[in-house]
Structure formats: structure tokens, C-alpha cells
Design an enzyme around this catalytic site. Structure first.
Site, PDB file in Angstrom:
ATOM      1  N   LYS A  73     -13.282   1.832  -4.785  1.00 37.20           N
ATOM      2  CA  LYS A  73     -12.697   1.800  -3.435  1.00 37.20           C
ATOM      3  C   LYS A  73     -12.470   0.359  -2.992  1.00 37.20           C
ATOM      4  O   LYS A  73     -11.426   0.021  -2.465  1.00 37.20           O
ATOM      5  CB  LYS A  73     -13.605   2.481  -2.404  1.00 37.20           C
ATOM      6  CG  LYS A  73     -13.710   3.977  -2.416  1.00 37.20           C
ATOM      7  CD  LYS A  73     -12.471   4.724  -2.036  1.00 37.20           C
ATOM      8  CE  LYS A  73     -11.600   4.964  -3.223  1.00 37.20           C
ATOM      9  NZ  LYS A  73     -11.776   6.140  -3.983  1.00 37.20           N
ATOM     10  N   GLU A  93     -17.745   4.692  -7.767  1.00 42.78           N
ATOM     11  CA  GLU A  93     -16.742   5.058  -6.763  1.00 42.78           C
ATOM     12  C   GLU A  93     -16.667   3.996  -5.657  1.00 42.78           C
ATOM     13  O   GLU A  93     -15.579   3.633  -5.212  1.00 42.78           O
ATOM     14  CB  GLU A  93     -17.097   6.442  -6.201  1.00 42.78           C
ATOM     15  CG  GLU A  93     -16.203   6.967  -5.102  1.00 42.78           C
ATOM     16  CD  GLU A  93     -14.724   7.089  -5.473  1.00 42.78           C
ATOM     17  OE1 GLU A  93     -14.369   6.901  -6.647  1.00 42.78           O
ATOM     18  OE2 GLU A  93     -13.927   7.345  -4.562  1.00 42.78           O
ATOM     19  N   GLU A  98      -9.599  -1.436  -5.026  1.00 45.50           N
ATOM     20  CA  GLU A  98      -8.211  -0.980  -4.865  1.00 45.50           C
ATOM     21  C   GLU A  98      -7.612  -1.306  -3.503  1.00 45.50           C
ATOM     22  O   GLU A  98      -6.413  -1.487  -3.402  1.00 45.50           O
ATOM     23  CB  GLU A  98      -8.037   0.498  -5.224  1.00 45.50           C
ATOM     24  CG  GLU A  98      -8.584   1.490  -4.268  1.00 45.50           C
ATOM     25  CD  GLU A  98      -8.323   2.920  -4.704  1.00 45.50           C
ATOM     26  OE1 GLU A  98      -7.252   3.215  -5.250  1.00 45.50           O
ATOM     27  OE2 GLU A  98      -9.216   3.762  -4.485  1.00 45.50           O
ATOM     28  N   TRP A 131       8.246   3.699  -6.870  1.00 45.58           N
ATOM     29  CA  TRP A 131       7.152   2.963  -7.516  1.00 45.58           C
ATOM     30  C   TRP A 131       7.700   2.617  -8.892  1.00 45.58           C
ATOM     31  O   TRP A 131       7.913   3.502  -9.720  1.00 45.58           O
ATOM     32  CB  TRP A 131       5.906   3.850  -7.619  1.00 45.58           C
ATOM     33  CG  TRP A 131       4.701   3.121  -8.132  1.00 45.58           C
ATOM     34  CD1 TRP A 131       3.798   2.423  -7.388  1.00 45.58           C
ATOM     35  CD2 TRP A 131       4.251   3.035  -9.490  1.00 45.58           C
ATOM     36  NE1 TRP A 131       2.817   1.911  -8.198  1.00 45.58           N
ATOM     37  CE2 TRP A 131       3.070   2.259  -9.494  1.00 45.58           C
ATOM     38  CE3 TRP A 131       4.735   3.525 -10.700  1.00 45.58           C
ATOM     39  CZ2 TRP A 131       2.366   1.975 -10.658  1.00 45.58           C
ATOM     40  CZ3 TRP A 131       4.028   3.236 -11.867  1.00 45.58           C
ATOM     41  CH2 TRP A 131       2.858   2.467 -11.824  1.00 45.58           C
ATOM     42  N   HIS A 166     -28.780  -6.028 -19.039  1.00 44.00           N
ATOM     43  CA  HIS A 166     -28.085  -6.204 -20.323  1.00 44.00           C
ATOM     44  C   HIS A 166     -26.791  -6.990 -20.169  1.00 44.00           C
ATOM     45  O   HIS A 166     -25.909  -6.887 -21.015  1.00 44.00           O
ATOM     46  CB  HIS A 166     -27.827  -4.830 -20.955  1.00 44.00           C
ATOM     47  CG  HIS A 166     -29.095  -4.068 -21.182  1.00 44.00           C
ATOM     48  ND1 HIS A 166     -29.945  -4.338 -22.227  1.00 44.00           N
ATOM     49  CD2 HIS A 166     -29.684  -3.084 -20.474  1.00 44.00           C
ATOM     50  CE1 HIS A 166     -30.994  -3.543 -22.158  1.00 44.00           C
ATOM     51  NE2 HIS A 166     -30.853  -2.762 -21.097  1.00 44.00           N
ATOM     52  N   CYS A 194       7.237   8.332  -7.406  1.00 40.68           N
ATOM     53  CA  CYS A 194       8.263   8.070  -6.397  1.00 40.68           C
ATOM     54  C   CYS A 194       8.324   9.270  -5.469  1.00 40.68           C
ATOM     55  O   CYS A 194       7.855  10.355  -5.794  1.00 40.68           O
ATOM     56  CB  CYS A 194       9.619   7.864  -7.062  1.00 40.68           C
ATOM     57  SG  CYS A 194       9.589   6.576  -8.307  1.00 40.68           S
ATOM     58  N   ASN A 244      12.438  10.789  -9.968  1.00 41.28           N
ATOM     59  CA  ASN A 244      11.019  10.461 -10.086  1.00 41.28           C
ATOM     60  C   ASN A 244      10.597  10.834 -11.495  1.00 41.28           C
ATOM     61  O   ASN A 244      10.835  11.958 -11.932  1.00 41.28           O
ATOM     62  CB  ASN A 244      10.226  11.273  -9.047  1.00 41.28           C
ATOM     63  CG  ASN A 244       8.728  11.142  -9.234  1.00 41.28           C
ATOM     64  OD1 ASN A 244       8.246  10.202  -9.873  1.00 41.28           O
ATOM     65  ND2 ASN A 244       7.987  12.080  -8.682  1.00 41.28           N
ATOM     66  N   GLY A 245      10.003   9.908 -12.228  1.00 42.29           N
ATOM     67  CA  GLY A 245       9.561  10.215 -13.599  1.00 42.29           C
ATOM     68  C   GLY A 245      10.059   9.163 -14.562  1.00 42.29           C
ATOM     69  O   GLY A 245      10.477   8.075 -14.154  1.00 42.29           O
ATOM     70  N   ARG A 248       3.598   7.784  -1.969  1.00 41.93           N
ATOM     71  CA  ARG A 248       3.856   7.998  -3.395  1.00 41.93           C
ATOM     72  C   ARG A 248       4.413   6.749  -4.084  1.00 41.93           C
ATOM     73  O   ARG A 248       4.434   6.668  -5.311  1.00 41.93           O
ATOM     74  CB  ARG A 248       4.848   9.155  -3.577  1.00 41.93           C
ATOM     75  CG  ARG A 248       4.359  10.470  -3.029  1.00 41.93           C
ATOM     76  CD  ARG A 248       5.396  11.543  -3.223  1.00 41.93           C
ATOM     77  NE  ARG A 248       5.537  11.883  -4.626  1.00 41.93           N
ATOM     78  CZ  ARG A 248       4.898  12.858  -5.231  1.00 41.93           C
ATOM     79  NH1 ARG A 248       4.049  13.602  -4.555  1.00 41.93           N
ATOM     80  NH2 ARG A 248       5.084  13.117  -6.498  1.00 41.93           N
ATOM     81  N   LYS A 264       0.002   6.961  -4.975  1.00 41.91           N
ATOM     82  CA  LYS A 264      -0.984   8.021  -4.768  1.00 41.91           C
ATOM     83  C   LYS A 264      -1.111   8.939  -5.979  1.00 41.91           C
ATOM     84  O   LYS A 264      -2.199   9.232  -6.430  1.00 41.91           O
ATOM     85  CB  LYS A 264      -0.601   8.819  -3.522  1.00 41.91           C
ATOM     86  CG  LYS A 264      -1.567   9.943  -3.172  1.00 41.91           C
ATOM     87  CD  LYS A 264      -2.874   9.404  -2.684  1.00 41.91           C
ATOM     88  CE  LYS A 264      -3.858  10.492  -2.327  1.00 41.91           C
ATOM     89  NZ  LYS A 264      -5.241   9.959  -2.264  1.00 41.91           N
TER      90      LYS A 264
HETATM   91  O1  M6R Z   1      -4.566  12.934  -8.123  1.00 37.76           O
HETATM   92  P1  M6R Z   1      -5.690  12.585  -9.045  1.00 37.76           P
HETATM   93  O2  M6R Z   1      -7.026  12.911  -8.476  1.00 37.76           O
HETATM   94  O3  M6R Z   1      -5.524  13.137 -10.422  1.00 37.76           O
HETATM   95  O4  M6R Z   1      -5.607  11.009  -9.162  1.00 37.76           O
HETATM   96  C1  M6R Z   1      -6.448  10.310 -10.018  1.00 37.76           C
HETATM   97  C2  M6R Z   1      -6.456   8.833  -9.699  1.00 37.76           C
HETATM   98  O5  M6R Z   1      -5.171   8.301  -9.801  1.00 37.76           O
HETATM   99  C3  M6R Z   1      -6.982   8.567  -8.285  1.00 37.76           C
HETATM  100  O6  M6R Z   1      -8.256   9.104  -8.095  1.00 37.76           O
HETATM  101  C4  M6R Z   1      -7.042   7.052  -8.013  1.00 37.76           C
HETATM  102  O7  M6R Z   1      -7.995   6.450  -8.825  1.00 37.76           O
HETATM  103  C5  M6R Z   1      -7.321   6.801  -6.540  1.00 37.76           C
HETATM  104  N1  M6R Z   1      -6.389   5.858  -6.017  1.00 37.76           N
HETATM  105  C6  M6R Z   1      -8.690   6.296  -6.285  1.00 37.76           C
HETATM  106  O8  M6R Z   1      -8.926   6.076  -4.939  1.00 37.76           O
END
Ligand code: M6R
Length: 611
Positions: A488, A484, A491, A73, A507, A2, A99-100, A27, A606
């Protein structure tokens, strides 16, 4: 997860809070709210985005010099108006934003229910503000002390801000496990989850440590721990500038951040090596040279994209420094009983430096005696502070939820560390190092060249926007790139995508391939080139559509693939820095074509500060 922002001072609080919430919206963005104190406590809150909150508040009394805002969030309680923050105490005199996660909120809530408290929301945060009220009522202590005593009863993670109707000159904030920064202006103070809402007004900030409470009263800041020990605030100057946290003419932060990569990679490397001598200027290498010299094993932990950077690093450290490496999801590692000890080095990779699982993993590694290096982007965040040493990635603020420039900066720093370790262990000669460094120097310009594929990618995106599945294949350094690329795409465009080592296709995943399946293959010229060509043929034989990332001038793959995207020639260890870029653009443009909210994809936040 949050976002929190608060203000006390001579200015109108509401515009500061709204602007701050917009900057923090990355966030969390399922609901938003503000509390404004001006004789009466006014709360405006709603499910939805900060713009929805603005509509809700429009036309109401908004003038106040003390206030706080929250963008959520959801963890406890679905995202709706009632569960939005701020939350009030039973008598309405106290308001909290949080937040938490309060892990023992169930037990606390039961005890409060027995004492007649009535809760409006399903949140753990509302329980905390009722607890503070209850302690105050029973013990007759001041609010400051009631907050401290309440926090002593709490198990879990929090960043909180509290205001009281009875004291309009007071703002209280506390942190444990979730970040909170206090901005110190001229006769005014700010509190926020990160510095982005503050930087416009002041560059003087203090980051609260875990277990600290900040009290602002009558224009003065004091800090104490929850164990009641007074602390002198450590005031530092923010290096962030406003430009870095604004879109600067781009439609989305993600696109801006993709385009920033020539600079962010350059910044991540700048001043850290000397191409003419083959020497390094990195403190962690110098201070831990004795440890690195005899190092037998490295364990890399991270989540999501940072875990992918860890996979690239596994190849790097093994190739260049000949050190065995294990790469672990932080979330798995922390709950196993891993065999680690004083001889091991744990490297935690994280953009935010706040990811709860990664933080917990390194705390466990430290308890077991391992040395911990943090490789993080956000300066002053929790992971670097909890690490023995490490290196910042210096990519600048990354606001788009999909990580882009943070990944390439992480890989750049891991290349440097692998080279530095090889130097210390005598696995590379100075002349070899100088040659590699010269290639590294050329990478930012090569990323710039790679970005020229953008128009071609836009066309591809139009063609494939309605695909239901994508497969990404790579071998060697191309494998983490494939993972990766797939992450991308899923998400931000919500298309199902899988990354696979190309040879593993036989496989199982090969069963998925038909004429509907786009297969993105990292097919650059390297030792695996001929093998990957065989894999492409296997896909073609089943009528899959090949989108290949190739080295410029390639003819062999071009003859087989449906589409090719060229990247400049570079040593294999640097290919992830280039090959990832078209995949970022592909996911971006497909998401745009599908009308998705690129910077704020559904269900995501984020920084994941809860497990
Ligand atoms: O802040 P961090 O790099 O520790 O975050 C890790 C993941 O939450 C972050 O890389 C997430 O997978 C991204 N949204 C990917 O684009």
C-alpha cells in the site's frame, strides 16, 4: 487497463462520454480521447487525464448522438497525443477504441505497410482499424462482416468499439479477454468496459462473452460470435447503484473505501452462515462437498493484494481445515509446468475478476483437470465465469487503485471457506464453528473501532512523510499483513517499503536499520507475541523507530515502541481484518502529505488485463 465508453441514441453523446470516462479513469489515466459523429467524424484526444481532454475539446463542435471515448493505460507506444485513442482508418471513415493487446500486430502491420497503409501512431489498435478497412476494401463486404473477419485474424486480447462515418446509426463492439458490457436503454444503447458509466441511464445490461461481437443498428441490438453464430443477448439487471461509485463526500475513493470496511466485511459474510447452528449457506460448499471431503491439496493463485489475501488463506486452511496449501503468483504459476490434476482445487482470488495472469492461470489449471473456485468482487467478470464455482466477495465497487476493502472482503470469504471446508472434513465440531462464527459476527464493529485511530495516524503520517524507506514486519497472520502494508505504501506514496517475516530480519534486512528507518511491526497478542517482542528489541538496539500495531490494553510493546496503534482483541485468524486497516490509513495519509494522486498513482491501473 484502458476504459471504454460509447453511446448511440437521442441524447447528446459528449457529456455522457466525459462523465463515463471520469468513472472509468481508475482503469487508466495517461491519455484520453473521444470520437463524435455528426455528419463528420470529430476526434479530440490528448495525453493526460479526462480533465485535460475537456480543455482540449472546449469551444469545439461537440454535438453528436453517436460517439465513443477512451481513457488509456499505455501498452504499445508511449503516452502522447498521437498514441491516444480513438484511432482512424487510413481514409478516416472508421474510428476505433481498444483495450487489450493485439499480439500479432507486428505481422499485420507489415502486411498493411506493403499495401500502402501509413500509420500515425505506434499502437497496435491503429493496426486493427486499418485491417478492417483493408478487408472491407478487398472483399467489398459490409462493415459488420469486415470487423468479424478482421477479428478472426487477430491474436491477443481486446475489447473494441468501432464507429463509421458512413453509417451514423451503427455502433459495433467486440470482446475477447477484456470486458465489454452493453447497456440497453429506451431507444438508446451504451457500451463500456464496466457498468459504471451506464448505471445512471439504465439497469438493463448484457455482458459480452469472449469472442462475441455486438452490433447496434437502427435501434436494435444483435450479437454474433466471430465464428458467425448468432446469439440471443442475455439481459440482466444491474445491482450496482450510483452512490456506490461516487465519492460521497470523501476526498478520495481510497479513503471512502477504507471507511466502508465495516459494511463491506459485513456484506461479504451476510447470509452465508448461521451462528446458532454452525451451518453454512454457500452454494460452492454444498455443490462441491464430495470433492472437498477428499481434498488433499489447495493451490491459491492471485496477484498483488489478492495474492496477499491468498497468503492469509494459506494459514487459514492449514490451521482450520488441515489441508495443505500452496500460494502462487498467477504470473509465475501460468508459465511453469505445475504438477496439478483432478485431485486439486485451485482458488483464484481477484478483485476485478479480470486480471490477465490470474485468468490464464485458471484456464491452465482447468486444462489439467483441476477444479477451480473463483473468489472475486466484480459480479459477472471473467474469472467467476471461467470458474467451476466460488464466492463473490460483495465488497461493492472498488475504484481507488490501491485495494483496501476488497482485501478485507477476500480475507472474510476465505475465513468462511476454510471454516466450511473444516466442517465438511470433520475438522471442527459444530460448537467450535458456532464460537468462531460469533467472533466473526463481531468483526464489522471491531473494524469500526479500529478506524478511530485515524487522527493518530494523521500525526504519524506528518512525522514520517519524508522517510525514504519503511520496513514492515509480522509473524504468522501478521506476515501477509506486513506485505500488504508495504505494498500500500509503495504504490500510492512512492516510498520504498518492504514486508518481511519478522524472524527473517536477521538474515539480511537488519542491515538496513538505522535511526532513519521506521519499522512497522504487527505485534498483536498471539502465540508469537514474545518472539515479536524480541524482534522489536533487535530493531530498537539498532536505533530503528518502531510503529507497533498492538492489541488494546497492551503494555509490554507500548513500553518499547515509539508509537503504538491499538486494535481490538480478536482471534488470531481474524487479526488481518483489523491490523490491515491502520496500515491502509498510514499509507493513505502519507501519500496525501506528499501530495500524491492517491486514487490514480503513477504507472498503475486498477485492473491489469494485460500480462
Ligand atoms: O483485480 P485483482 O485483485 O486481480 O488485482 C490484482 C492486483 O493487480 C491488485 O491487487 C494490485 O496489486 C492493487 N493495486 C494493490 O493495491
Amino acid at each position: 487497463m484502458c476504459g471504454i465508453v460509447a453511446y448511440i441514441g437521442p441524447r447528446e453523446a459528449y457529456p455522457i462520454l466525459i462523465k463515463g470516462l471520469k468513472r472509468l479513469e481508475y482503469r487508466g489515466y495517461d491519455s484520453a480521447g473521444v470520437a463524435l459523429l455528426n455528419g463528420v467524424m470529430r476526434i479530440y484526444k490528448t495525453k493526460g487525464k479526462v480533465s485535460d481532454l475537456e480543455h482540449v475539446a472546449e469551444g469545439h463542435q461537440l454535438s453528436a448522438h453517436l460517439g465513443m471515448g477512451h481513457t488509456r493505460w499505455a501498452t504499445h507506444g508511449e503516452p502522447n497525443d498521437v498514441n491516444s485513442h480513438p484511432h482512424l482508418s487510413q481514409d478516416g471513415s472508421l474510428a476505433i477504441i481498444h483495450n487489450g493487446i493485439i499480439e500479432n500486430y507486428g505481422t499485420l502491420k507489415e502486411a498493411l505497410l506493403e499495401r500502402g497503409h501509413v500509420f500515425k501512431s505506434d499502437t497496435d489498435s491503429e493496426v486493427l482499424v486499418h485491417l478492417i478497412e483493408e478487408i472491407r476494401k478487398n472483399t467489398k463486404v459490409e462493415l459488420d462482416e469486415a470487423v468479424r473477419l478482421a477479428l478472426c485474424e487477430v491474436v491477443g486480447a481486446y475489447a473494441i468499439v468501432i464507429i463509421s462515418k458512413d453509417d451514423p446509426t451503427k455502433l459495433i463492439g467486440a470482446r475477447k479477454g477484456s470486458p465489454l458490457v452493453v447497456g440497453i436503454g429506451d431507444g438508446e444503447y451504451f457500451m463500456a468496459s464496466d457498468a459504471s458509466p451506464i448505471v445512471e441511464y439504465t439497469k438493463d445490461v448484457t455482458y459480452l462473452e469472449d469472442g462475441e461481437i455486438a452490433f447496434i443498428k437502427d435501434g436494435k441490438l444483435s450479437i454474433k460470435t466471430i465464428d458467425n453464430v448468432a446469439k440471443t443477448p442475455f439481459i440482466q439487471t444491474l445491482e450496482m447503484n450510483l452512490e456506490a461509485i461516487e465519492k460521497g463526500g470523501y476526498t478520495h475513493f481510497m479513503l471512502k473505501e477504507i471507511h466502508e470496511q465495516p459494511k463491506s466485511i459485513y456484506d461479504s459474510l451476510r447470509g452465508r452462515f448461521d451462528t446458532s447452528t454452525g451451518n453454512f449457506a454457500m452454494r460452492s460448499l454444498k455443490e462441491y462437498a464430495h470433492k472437498i471431503k477428499n481434498l488433499k491439496r489447495i493451490i491459491i493463485v492471485g496477484c498483488g493484494t489478492s495474492w496477499h489475501a491468498g497468503l492469509v488463506a494459506e494459514y487459514l486452511f492449514e490451521d482450520i481445515a488441515r489441508i495443505p496449501v500452496e500460494v502462487e503468483y498467477a504470473s509465475e504459476f501460468r508459465y511453469r509446468n505445475p504438477v496439478i490434476g483432478e485431485d486439486d482445487l485451485v482458488i483464484a482470488i481477484s478483485q476485478s475478476g479480470e486480471t490477465a495472469d490470474t485468468l490464464a492461470a485458471i484456464e491452465m489449471a482447468k486444462e489439467k483437470g483441476a477444479t477451480v473456485f473463483g473468489v472475486c468482487n466484480v459480479v459477472g467478470s471473467s474469472i467467476p465465469r471461467a470458474s467451476h464455482a466460488g464466492a463473490y466477495t460483495h465488497a461493492g465497487p472498488e475504484i481507488g487503485v490501491a485495494s483496501t476493502k476488497a482485501f478485507t472482503a477476500q480475507v472474510s470469504v476465505m475465513i468462511l471457506l476454510a471454516l466450511g471446508f473444516a466442517d465438511i472434513k470433520g475438522k471442527k465440531s459444530k460448537s467450535e464453528l458456532r464460537n468462531i462464527m460469533a467472533e466473526l459476527d463481531a468483526i464489522p464493529a471491531k473494524v469500526e473501532t479500529t478506524l478511530k485511530c485515524e487522527d493518530q495516524i494523521k500525526e504519524l503520517a506528518k512525522k514520517y512523510k519524508d522517510s525514504h524507506n519503511f520496513l514492515y514486519l509480522g509473524r504468522g497472520y501478521g506476515f501477509p499483513v506486513a506485505l500488504e502494508g508495504a505494498l500500500k505504501l509503495k504504490e500510492i506514496s512512492y516510498i520504498h517499503a518492504e514486508g518481511y517475516p519478522a524472524a527473517e530480519m536477521k538474515h539480511g534486512p537488519i542491515a538496513l536499520i538505522d535511526e532513519e528507518m521506521p519499522v512497522v511491526v504487527i505485534a498483536t497478542k498471539n502465540a508469537h507475541y514474545e518472539k515479536i517482542i524480541s524482534n522489536i528489541q533487535e530493531v530498537k538496539a539498532r536505533k530503528g523507530k518502531i510503529i507497533a500495531i498492538v492489541t488494546e490494553g497492551d503494555t509490554k510493546v507500548r513500553a518499547m515502541a515509539d508509537y503504538v496503534i491499538e486494535i481490538p482483541d480478536a482471534p488470531d485468524i481474524m487479526v488481518p481484518l483489523l491490523a490491515t486497516v491502520p496500515l491502509q490509513l498510514l499509507s493513505y495519509y502519507i501519500a496525501v502529505e506528499r501530495g500524491c494522486n492517491v486514487d490514480q498513482p503513477r504507472n498503475l491501473a486498477k485492473s491489469v488485463t494485460v500480462e
